[in-house]
Motif scaffolding. Structure first.
Motif: not given
Length: 327
Positions: A91-100
């Motif tokens: 599970l990853s989340g970032g400054f692109d506002s996406m969670v994958h």
């Protein structure tokens, strides 16, 4: 891993402070924000890293020091990444506002969601493996269910940003550390939530005027530590009303605005923390005295984590994009 196999059946031995560098891994081209050993004991040779270079990597950090896979599903810095409990997903989340949610083997996204805020913290529920909590540059924290791809609950607080999330044992309650709006008052720095009802249990836990970039739970005793921007870590009870232990403070390392992580050793005897001057500090958990320091990195060391099975193996990462393994 042949190195891990002999330890799988045995009880975790006393943690020893590592003495030498065994692997130097420098495939990231920007700061590493987070590292985590795979939680499945048989696969715990694998180390996950999330970086400002927009990638998540998986390493063989026990046998070879090689990068096994690189995942490039984000378009901006990856601030948070976590293994699923089965070790087959990330599970990853970032400054692109996406969670994958990414399949480790195939690299395909099982679940993707766009949030209305940049993400800085992600945690899986400790007993419900399909549920995770996500926070970031927003007054809200959200619980998601992977099976339905929907938000289960929203937790609302008068804050600007969630810095870290910590589930308490069994997952009925969790804590968020926040960048509170009003710096003239020290409330809301750490907030305790009821997971099911989304009710706020307490926001009067920490009364000093520092934010807390990271929170960590003791593996055996009912207590947790908050890392503070005041260059010390403090100890709290993990039972309501989450009282601070005024007699113990882990002091000596530097935080200085970096999201420096800290963690207990698996046997609970040591607290290990990075430091903005590149050192790693090892504290006696019960006396809060410094046992020793390791000059690990030239840039800020933002994370230092003990291996869950091998008693003295330590992974560290820094603001230059380097990951090092010590023994």
């Amino acid at each position: 891993s042949e190195l891990i196999r002999p330890y799988l059946g045995s009880k975790y031995k006393l943690t020893e402070v590592p003495k030498r560098l065994i692997f130097y891994m420098s495939k990231h081209s920007a700061p590493v924000n987070e590292i985590q050993w795979c939680p499945v004991r048989e696969q715990s040779h694998m180390l996950l890293s999330a970086s400002m270079d927009k990638t998540v990597k998986v390493w063989d950090a026990v046998d070879t020091g090689c990068c096994l896979k690189t995942y490039s599903c984000h378009t901006c810095a990856v601030r948070a990444a976590r293994w699923s409990s089965c070790g087959r997903r990330i599970l990853s989340g970032g400054f692109d506002s996406m969670v994958h949610l990414t399949d480790v083997e195939t690299g395909k996204q099982i679940f993707s969601s766009k949030n209305e805020f940049r993400i800085s913290a992600l945690k899986f529920h400790p007993t419900e493996s399909n549920i995770f909590i996500c926070g970031g540059f927003s007054p809200e924290v959200k619980a998601w269910d992977i099976r339905t791809s929907k938000v289960l609950r929203v937790y609302k607080a008068a804050i600007q940003q969630t810095l870290d999330i910590l589930f308490l044992p069994e997952g009925r309650e969790f804590l968020t550390s926040t960048d509170a709006v009003s710096r003239d008052s020290a409330d809301r720095t750490i907030i305790a939530w009821d997971f099911q009802s989304a009710a706020k249990i307490s926001n009067q836990i920490f009364h000093e005027r520092y934010t807390c970039p990271s929170l960590t739970l003791h593996p055996k005793e009912s207590m947790f530590v908050a890392q503070t921007n005041g260059n010390y870590a403090c100890l709290f009870s993990a039972q309501r009303p989450y009282r601070i232990n005024k007699k113990k403070r882990y002091e000596g390392h530097k935080v200085e605005g970096f999201a420096v992580g800290c963690e207990f050793s698996p046997d609970g005897t040591l607290l290990v923390t990075g430091s903005s001057d590149g050192k790693v500090f090892f504290y006696n958990c019960h006396t809060a005295g410094i046992i020793c320091t390791l000059s690990a990195h030239k840039e800020a060391c933002v994370s230092a984590i003990f291996h869950p099975v091998l008693p003295s193996l330590l992974a560290t990462c820094d603001w230059a994009g380097e990951i090092k393994i010590w023994q």
